[in-house]
Write an enzyme that holds these catalytic residues in place. Structure first.
Site, PDB file in Angstrom:
ATOM      1  N   LYS A   1       0.822  -1.201   0.000  1.00 34.38           N
ATOM      2  CA  LYS A   1       0.000   0.000   0.000  1.00 34.38           C
ATOM      3  C   LYS A   1       0.857   1.252   0.000  1.00 34.38           C
ATOM      4  O   LYS A   1       0.443   2.306  -0.426  1.00 34.38           O
ATOM      5  CB  LYS A   1      -1.040   0.000   1.111  1.00 34.38           C
ATOM      6  CG  LYS A   1      -0.580   0.027   2.512  1.00 34.38           C
ATOM      7  CD  LYS A   1      -1.838   0.131   3.412  1.00 34.38           C
ATOM      8  CE  LYS A   1      -1.614  -0.511   4.756  1.00 34.38           C
ATOM      9  NZ  LYS A   1      -2.830  -0.614   5.551  1.00 34.38           N
ATOM     10  N   ARG A   2       2.090   1.106   0.427  1.00 34.40           N
ATOM     11  CA  ARG A   2       2.962   2.283   0.387  1.00 34.40           C
ATOM     12  C   ARG A   2       3.226   2.746  -1.024  1.00 34.40           C
ATOM     13  O   ARG A   2       3.482   3.892  -1.289  1.00 34.40           O
ATOM     14  CB  ARG A   2       4.308   1.971   1.028  1.00 34.40           C
ATOM     15  CG  ARG A   2       4.211   1.869   2.518  1.00 34.40           C
ATOM     16  CD  ARG A   2       5.564   1.864   3.152  1.00 34.40           C
ATOM     17  NE  ARG A   2       5.439   1.244   4.460  1.00 34.40           N
ATOM     18  CZ  ARG A   2       6.339   1.345   5.402  1.00 34.40           C
ATOM     19  NH1 ARG A   2       7.440   2.028   5.197  1.00 34.40           N
ATOM     20  NH2 ARG A   2       6.151   0.773   6.563  1.00 34.40           N
TER      21      ARG A   2
END
Ligand code: GLU
Length: 480
Positions: free
Chosen positions: A251-252
């Site tokens: 998700k980063r």
């Protein structure tokens, strides 16, 4: 422990929800539903620095869209709350102190400088247990003096901590390889290592279902259960979802976000169905499965030990299957917004366009491109008319377009059947093949080589006025 199955999904509100996170939640949901148990949502928000504004609301929205209803959660009390970690601070502190009393943890007063000195050339250090055996009186004196402290796990020496993972089998770690890690930080916040144990126990979780990144730390967590004298839960660790052979979805880095796929016009059910199969396979190898079918078929045996690769093309195919399986009415509702956006307020029949698009798109965001011909029409390349097999060239096209004009001008019943009949009759009268006229007519009313349907369908959705205007324009263009 309760005898009813209780699973939980414990996302951290540190960004959007990628497909891998959601899949973990989905398996916990399926497992609970399959066994007639309870599915719990817990928000793990102790990492305040990485917390992202709006992420908690996104979690609610995502679960709702995905059809993963939870029985207990922050907004649904089931008597095991609070379900948000930052609201449980007193609980962690109280249990950390209790664990000290039970001999499973200890106060540590080592300061940053001392810990840094323990570091190797990379700054990585393993705590040297300096405070592990401080005399009780000293601990009390230093606490009373208000010295900052952390509480560390007192890992028993000379044991092998083992458990049986439901996917990976036996996992064992020698306690010599487990550090006396921090459970409660100096600011009073728990580490994940501690909070997950306290919460899972107090919330009566029977089956912990989460990513493999926790597979090898679990023996350490089990030692905390043991020190409290608590029954350990069962564990199911899930292999990661990769974006390619070497990189995990993350998700980063903005990978594979559930809400982005929704925005692109994937039906939520199709996404859920696709991700259910990323790492699990039903015995009969079925692919298209409703949530109810997934619940019934879900079994631990079908979970794979190896990572799976997220394949958007496959998910797109799945999406197309879902769109095609919709009734006319359902597809109309699902596609309406996309169509309205595509026609930019012009007076086309949205229902008609929906039925045209129904079997022609895999995801709804393909609609604007496919309907471009409704808005964009102007001078085009006349070579489009040249088709050897059809025996059509520009001269034939001139005649064909005129035939189409004559055929349709006097037609009031603007339906597919009537249009077809008239064009066929007029073509015959002019000594042309109906196919030739249709071929030319389609280009003449769309100005495009590729269209989402044949001449008749295009004529129907354009409506009579627009169709006649375009035929006239094309006829003039051909005569130039
Ligand atoms: N908050 C953790 C995560 O998002 C959950 C881990 C767990 O399920 O125990 O990775």
């Amino acid at each position: 422990m309760t005898d009813i199955v209780r699973t939980r999904f414990a996302p951290s509100p540190t960004g959007f929800m990628h497909i891998g996170n959601l899949r973990t939640g989905l398996y916990a949901f399926l497992f609970a539903r399959k066994h007639g148990g309870k599915f719990i949502l817990r928000i793990e928000d102790t990492d305040q620095e990485r917390k992202v504004e709006g992420a908690v609301e996104m979690i609610y929205r995502t679960l709702q869209k995905a059809g993963m209803s939870y029985d207990e959660g922050p907004d649904k009390d089931g008597g095991y709350g609070p379900y948000v970690q930052t609201m449980r601070m007193d609980i962690y502190k109280q249990y950390a102190e209790k664990l000290v009393e039970l001999g499973g943890a200890y106060y540590c007063f080592c300061d940053k400088e001392r810990l840094e000195r323990l570091g190797d050339e990379n700054g990585v250090h393993t705590y040297d247990k300096h405070c592990r055996n401080l005399p009780k009186e000293e601990v009390e004196r230093r606490l009373a003096a208000g010295e900052p402290y952390v509480i560390r796990q007192k890992v028993p020496e000379g044991v092998v901590s083992e458990y049986e993972d439901m996917v990976f089998g036996k996992i064992s770690v020698d306690s010599a390889d487990i550090e006396d890690g921090v459970l409660l930080k100096s600011d009073g916040l728990p580490t994940y290592n501690f909070a997950n144990v306290i919460d899972d126990h107090l919330m009566g979780i029977t089956h912990v279902i989460r990513g493999t990144e926790y597979l090898s730390s679990t023996p350490k967590y089990n030692l905390i259960y043991d020190a409290f004298g608590w029954e350990r839960p069962k564990y199911m660790h899930l292999p990661p979802i990769m974006k390619d052979a070497t990189r995990k979805l993350s998700k980063r880095y903005g990978d594979a976000n559930f809400e982005d796929f929704i925005a692109k016009g994937y039906p939520a059910e199709a996404i859920v169905n696709y991700i259910a199969l990323l790492g699990w396979c039903p015995k009969d190898n079925r692919e298209k499965m409703s949530m109810q079918e997934l619940i019934e078929a879900f079994d631990t045996d079908g979970i794979s030990k190896s990572a799976s690769i997220f394949d958007e093309a496959k998910m797109r195919w799945m999406s197309g299957e879902y769109l095609k399986a919709m009734s006319e009415e359902e597809f109309f509702e699902a596609s309406r917004e996309w169509i309205e956006r595509a026609i930019e307020g012009k007076e086309f029949d949205v229902k008609e366009l929906a039925s045209l698009m129904h079997t022609r798109v895999d995801i709804l965001s393909e609609i604007p491109e496919k309907l471009k011909f409704l808005n964009e029409f102007g001078v085009y390349d006349l070579n489009m008319y040249v088709h050897q097999k059809m025996k059509v060239d520009v001269e034939v096209a001139k005649k064909a377009v005129k035939v189409a004009i004559c055929a349709l001008d006097g037609l009031d019943d603007w339906t597919a059947d009537a249009i077809k009949q008239r064009v066929t009759d007029f073509a015959a009268e002019a000594g042309m093949k109906a196919g030739q006229v249709m071929f030319c007519m389609r280009i003449a009313i769309t100005g495009a080589q590729v269209t989402p349907g044949g001449a008749i369908e295009m004529a129907v959705v354009l409506g009579k006025r627009e169709c006649m205007r375009r035929l006239t324009f094309s006829s003039e263009l051909l005569e130039k």
